[in-house]
Design an enzyme around this catalytic site. Sequence first.
Site, PDB file in Angstrom:
ATOM      1  N   HIS A 105      69.400   3.362  82.217  1.00  0.00           N
ATOM      2  CA  HIS A 105      67.978   3.704  82.199  1.00  0.00           C
ATOM      3  C   HIS A 105      67.414   3.314  83.567  1.00  0.00           C
ATOM      4  O   HIS A 105      67.605   2.175  84.017  1.00  0.00           O
ATOM      5  CB  HIS A 105      67.243   2.906  81.125  1.00  0.00           C
ATOM      6  CG  HIS A 105      67.457   3.383  79.725  1.00  0.00           C
ATOM      7  ND1 HIS A 105      68.691   3.534  79.172  1.00  0.00           N
ATOM      8  CD2 HIS A 105      66.563   3.749  78.759  1.00  0.00           C
ATOM      9  CE1 HIS A 105      68.552   3.977  77.919  1.00  0.00           C
ATOM     10  NE2 HIS A 105      67.274   4.104  77.643  1.00  0.00           N
TER      11      HIS A 105
ATOM     12  N   ASP B  61      64.361   7.361  70.728  1.00  0.00           N
ATOM     13  CA  ASP B  61      64.255   6.545  69.494  1.00  0.00           C
ATOM     14  C   ASP B  61      63.410   7.335  68.497  1.00  0.00           C
ATOM     15  O   ASP B  61      62.218   7.038  68.304  1.00  0.00           O
ATOM     16  CB  ASP B  61      63.581   5.211  69.822  1.00  0.00           C
ATOM     17  CG  ASP B  61      64.371   4.410  70.833  1.00  0.00           C
ATOM     18  OD1 ASP B  61      65.366   3.779  70.438  1.00  0.00           O
ATOM     19  OD2 ASP B  61      64.026   4.459  72.027  1.00  0.00           O
TER      20      ASP B  61
ATOM     21  N   HIS C 154      70.834  11.164  74.952  1.00  0.00           N
ATOM     22  CA  HIS C 154      70.039   9.924  75.065  1.00  0.00           C
ATOM     23  C   HIS C 154      69.418   9.615  73.715  1.00  0.00           C
ATOM     24  O   HIS C 154      68.329  10.094  73.393  1.00  0.00           O
ATOM     25  CB  HIS C 154      68.968  10.110  76.150  1.00  0.00           C
ATOM     26  CG  HIS C 154      68.184   8.858  76.469  1.00  0.00           C
ATOM     27  ND1 HIS C 154      67.566   8.676  77.689  1.00  0.00           N
ATOM     28  CD2 HIS C 154      67.894   7.749  75.737  1.00  0.00           C
ATOM     29  CE1 HIS C 154      66.940   7.508  77.691  1.00  0.00           C
ATOM     30  NE2 HIS C 154      67.115   6.926  76.507  1.00  0.00           N
TER      31      HIS C 154
ATOM     32  N   HIS D 244      69.251   6.201  71.014  1.00  0.00           N
ATOM     33  CA  HIS D 244      69.609   4.834  70.607  1.00  0.00           C
ATOM     34  C   HIS D 244      69.730   4.870  69.088  1.00  0.00           C
ATOM     35  O   HIS D 244      68.725   5.115  68.406  1.00  0.00           O
ATOM     36  CB  HIS D 244      68.525   3.845  71.028  1.00  0.00           C
ATOM     37  CG  HIS D 244      68.270   3.845  72.503  1.00  0.00           C
ATOM     38  ND1 HIS D 244      68.813   2.916  73.355  1.00  0.00           N
ATOM     39  CD2 HIS D 244      67.542   4.688  73.286  1.00  0.00           C
ATOM     40  CE1 HIS D 244      68.422   3.172  74.598  1.00  0.00           C
ATOM     41  NE2 HIS D 244      67.646   4.237  74.577  1.00  0.00           N
TER      42      HIS D 244
ATOM     43  N   GLU E 252      62.076   4.886  84.269  1.00  0.00           N
ATOM     44  CA  GLU E 252      61.210   5.135  83.094  1.00  0.00           C
ATOM     45  C   GLU E 252      59.875   4.460  83.394  1.00  0.00           C
ATOM     46  O   GLU E 252      58.858   5.127  83.544  1.00  0.00           O
ATOM     47  CB  GLU E 252      61.859   4.576  81.824  1.00  0.00           C
ATOM     48  CG  GLU E 252      61.021   4.783  80.564  1.00  0.00           C
ATOM     49  CD  GLU E 252      61.644   4.124  79.317  1.00  0.00           C
ATOM     50  OE1 GLU E 252      62.492   3.236  79.466  1.00  0.00           O
ATOM     51  OE2 GLU E 252      61.241   4.515  78.189  1.00  0.00           O
TER      52      GLU E 252
HETATM   53  N1  HPA Z   1      63.932   2.257  77.217  1.00  0.00           N
HETATM   54  C1  HPA Z   1      64.575   1.094  77.403  1.00  0.00           C
HETATM   55  N2  HPA Z   1      65.265   0.510  76.442  1.00  0.00           N
HETATM   56  C2  HPA Z   1      65.314   1.098  75.243  1.00  0.00           C
HETATM   57  C3  HPA Z   1      64.685   2.286  75.009  1.00  0.00           C
HETATM   58  C4  HPA Z   1      63.956   2.912  76.047  1.00  0.00           C
HETATM   59  O1  HPA Z   1      63.332   3.989  75.925  1.00  0.00           O
HETATM   60  N3  HPA Z   1      64.934   2.595  73.722  1.00  0.00           N
HETATM   61  C5  HPA Z   1      65.711   1.622  73.211  1.00  0.00           C
HETATM   62  N4  HPA Z   1      65.945   0.716  74.134  1.00  0.00           N
HETATM   63 ZN    ZN Z   2      66.393   5.113  75.969  1.00  0.00          ZN
END
Ligand code: HPA
Ligand code: ZN
Length: 349
Positions: free
Chosen positions: A209, A291, A29, A31, A212
């Site tokens: 995703h 990230d 995971h 990006h 979250e």
């Molecule tokens: N969540 C949703 N979208 C995203 C994320 C994340 O943590 N990081 C980059 N795009």
């Molecule tokens: Zn993410």
Amino acid sequence: MQLWSGAGTIAAMQDLDAFLKGLPKAELHLHIEGSLEPEQMFAFAQRNGVTLPYASVEEIRAAYSFSRLQDFLDIYYAGAGVLLTEADFKDLALAYFERLAADGGRHAEIFFDPQTHTDRGVPFSVVADGLLAGMAEAQARWGVTSKLILCFLRHLDEDAAFATLAAAEPYLDRIVGVGLDSSEVGNPPAKFARVFAAAKVKGLKLVAHAGEEGPPEYVYEALDALHVDRIDHGNRSLEDAALVARLAREGMTLTVCPLSNLKLCVVDDMTRHPLKRMLELGLHATVNSDDPAYFGGYLNDNYRAAIAGLGLSKAELVQLAKNSFAGSFLSEAEKAAGIAEVEAYAAAH
Ligand code: HPA
Ligand code: ZN
């Protein structure tokens, strides 16, 4: 922000840290646009003649204070505006893989957000060719393998996702799967059921995703409407015992991101992060950085934060590393080789 649980002595922590550094692991995971460090943002802006709304690296870092996902996304999409050429995407990927290799990373499955780039006039091919070149060079330089996952931006509509899948057509032999990211609440997985079905027909793996910031219902939807192979994050699944039981029974991998959760206020304190509980409940959790340039750390920083906050044991670290290979999209033989490498390392250290 409290990172230390007080569990264990300093010496024991140092032991675990040394163990962690050599522990073979995969990242599932990440990006790639989220690995853009402020220094690199400045360098790319300069070479591309882009004006940034920041005067210094310090000013950029000071802006990285988020109280929820959307605060981060606004800054993350703006930052990606400095990425214009194939060389930018290649250099971005190489910088990430160098750090991954230094952390004992053997393999990564990296997300990219093509719509962030095509919507400002950067062709899909520039993004994909640059990333693929960086991935090939990383394998040659550091022996790190990788796969590419195309993420649809869920705040955009279904038509835009279909157009992105069409743009990806010439690259589908080099893209392992599709994912779903960006603003979760208000954009449930079912919005993309048809485009995920089309991606599946093309032989792509599916991830999303979910859970979250969104409720457990979104995790159910990712399973039942999208038919995903992995859940990204999944934290809020723990609010629903039946869902936890199902995720455990189905052996569903969760790609958990401790520092991201802390920075985006998904958890209020690392001592209360659900990672340890997930393992105890039999969930196939993994540790990832999401990230890293925005959330304060790369892969081992995330493991370290979890060790410090939750008092993870050596056995739990080994389980997490094994889960990272088992939950990957490597071949069965490659997964088995990764797991065997983890076991051999654990036995020898
Ligand atoms: N969540 C949703 N979208 C995203 C994320 C994340 O943590 N990081 C980059 N795009
Ligand atoms: Zn993410």
